[in-house]
Design an enzyme around this catalytic site. Structure first.
Site, PDB file in Angstrom:
ATOM      1  N   ARG A 224     -15.212 -42.504   1.374  1.00 32.14           N
ATOM      2  CA  ARG A 224     -14.152 -43.268   0.731  1.00 32.14           C
ATOM      3  C   ARG A 224     -14.676 -44.545   0.096  1.00 32.14           C
ATOM      4  NH1 ARG A 224     -10.587 -43.253   6.030  1.00 32.14           N
ATOM      5  NH2 ARG A 224     -12.710 -43.636   6.722  1.00 32.14           N
TER       6      ARG A 224
ATOM      7  N   HIS B  73      -8.201 -35.811   3.238  1.00 35.84           N
ATOM      8  CA  HIS B  73      -8.926 -34.677   3.838  1.00 35.84           C
ATOM      9  C   HIS B  73      -8.730 -33.419   2.998  1.00 35.84           C
ATOM     10  CE1 HIS B  73      -8.394 -36.859   7.911  1.00 35.84           C
ATOM     11  NE2 HIS B  73      -9.674 -36.898   7.613  1.00 35.84           N
TER      12      HIS B  73
ATOM     13  N   SER C 232      -6.628 -41.657   8.815  1.00 35.19           N
ATOM     14  CA  SER C 232      -5.716 -41.086   9.812  1.00 35.19           C
ATOM     15  C   SER C 232      -5.126 -42.188  10.684  1.00 35.19           C
ATOM     16  CB  SER C 232      -6.454 -40.073  10.688  1.00 35.19           C
ATOM     17  OG  SER C 232      -6.864 -38.979   9.921  1.00 35.19           O
TER      18      SER C 232
ATOM     19  N   LYS D 146     -11.201 -37.873  25.227  1.00 38.55           N
ATOM     20  CA  LYS D 146     -10.291 -38.734  24.454  1.00 38.55           C
ATOM     21  C   LYS D 146      -8.893 -38.139  24.435  1.00 38.55           C
ATOM     22  CE  LYS D 146     -13.401 -40.904  21.144  1.00 38.55           C
ATOM     23  NZ  LYS D 146     -13.852 -40.850  19.755  1.00 38.55           N
TER      24      LYS D 146
HETATM   25  O1  PNS Z   1     -13.106 -37.411  11.136  1.00 38.86           O
HETATM   26  P1  PNS Z   1     -14.227 -38.075  11.860  1.00 38.86           P
HETATM   27  O2  PNS Z   1     -13.717 -38.711  13.143  1.00 38.86           O
HETATM   28  O3  PNS Z   1     -14.979 -39.032  10.995  1.00 38.86           O
HETATM   29  O4  PNS Z   1     -15.241 -36.913  12.285  1.00 38.86           O
HETATM   30  C1  PNS Z   1     -16.360 -37.206  13.091  1.00 38.86           C
HETATM   31  C2  PNS Z   1     -17.097 -35.936  13.506  1.00 38.86           C
HETATM   32  C3  PNS Z   1     -16.140 -34.945  14.124  1.00 38.86           C
HETATM   33  C4  PNS Z   1     -17.712 -35.300  12.285  1.00 38.86           C
HETATM   34  C5  PNS Z   1     -18.173 -36.366  14.510  1.00 38.86           C
HETATM   35  O5  PNS Z   1     -17.579 -37.103  15.535  1.00 38.86           O
HETATM   36  C6  PNS Z   1     -18.925 -35.195  15.123  1.00 38.86           C
HETATM   37  O6  PNS Z   1     -19.759 -34.604  14.472  1.00 38.86           O
HETATM   38  N1  PNS Z   1     -18.602 -34.862  16.384  1.00 38.86           N
HETATM   39  C7  PNS Z   1     -19.217 -33.766  17.090  1.00 38.86           C
HETATM   40  C8  PNS Z   1     -20.221 -34.287  18.160  1.00 38.86           C
HETATM   41  C9  PNS Z   1     -21.587 -34.488  17.552  1.00 38.86           C
HETATM   42  O7  PNS Z   1     -22.199 -33.577  17.018  1.00 38.86           O
HETATM   43  N2  PNS Z   1     -22.060 -35.728  17.622  1.00 38.86           N
HETATM   44  C10 PNS Z   1     -23.303 -36.112  17.021  1.00 38.86           C
HETATM   45  C11 PNS Z   1     -23.127 -36.239  15.524  1.00 38.86           C
HETATM   46  S1  PNS Z   1     -24.330 -37.185  14.810  1.00 38.86           S
END
Ligand code: PNS
Length: 192
Positions: A122, A51, A159, A75
């Site tokens: 990745r 990150h 993570s 969650k």
């Molecule tokens: O580190 P991650 O878990 O891959 O991050 C995922 C994240 C936070 C980018 C994604 O879950 C997100 O954008 N969450 C916010 C809710 C949202 O906008 N959902 C629709 C996205 S298409």
């Protein structure tokens, strides 16, 4: 618009953190603009060296970088949002703004006035879901996503694996920044 700041309690209920809950809007007013501000979003549970590599590279490219830490009330994370924000704050040392958010990423992006989302890739296995999210964010609000190929040094890192290694007593010192390794040891009760 419905943008508001909410306060959530951390795991022990001792302190609070502001979480931005953004309302709906469009990005039409920034069409044609130069991209100067980027959002690096994620769960960061916990933040890893991978990150940090992506955030550092975004900082090199963009004038302003916001690190958005997702807070999902349905969650139970390993580290609460306040802890994740504090760890990232220390890691970026003033070079980026770190804030927790709840709700849609595109709404948070609009409120923070960022032009583009930056995410690390990745491996090809990341691509399917990242592409879906990028296309959804573009459909919802015209929000562009730029992908940075993760440094191969960290391409195996996640993570969830870091959490597992820490839980099982493994050494995470080379996988995460020092402050995160310390927080992990404290969390799993391996603090010497
Ligand atoms: O580190 P991650 O878990 O891959 O991050 C995922 C994240 C936070 C980018 C994604 O879950 C997100 O954008 N969450 C916010 C809710 C949202 O906008 N959902 C629709 C996205 S298409």
């Amino acid at each position: 618009m419905g943008t508001k700041i909410a306060q959530i309690k951390n795991g022990s209920g001792m302190s609070e953190i502001n979480v931005l809950i953004a309302g709906h809007g469009t990005m039409d007013d920034r069409k044609g603009a130069t991209l100067t501000a980027a959002l690096c979003p994620g769960s960061f549970d916990p933040p890893t060296n991978g990150h940090l590599d992506v955030i550092n590279r975004a900082i090199e490219v963009f004038d302003r970088v916001v690190v958005g830490v997702v807070h999902n009330p349905s969650k139970t994370p390993f580290f609460v949002a306040e802890e994740r924000v504090a760890m990232l704050d220390e890691m970026v040392a003033g070079r980026a703004e770190v804030q927790a958010f709840e709700g849609l990423l595109v709404d948070f992006a609009r409120v923070k006035k960022v032009d583009v989302v930056v995410k690390g890739l990745r491996a090809i296995s990341d691509f399917d879901f990242e592409l879906q999210m990028a296309q959804m964010n573009y459909t919802l609000a015209g929000m562009e996503t730029l992908f940075i190929p993760t440094n191969p040094q960290w391409s195996y890192l996640s993570s969830s694996l870091v959490r597992e290694v820490a839980r099982l007593g493994g050494d995470v010192d080379t996988l995460v920044p020092d402050n995160v390794a310390k927080a992990l040891r404290a969390k799993v009760g391996k603090d010497e």
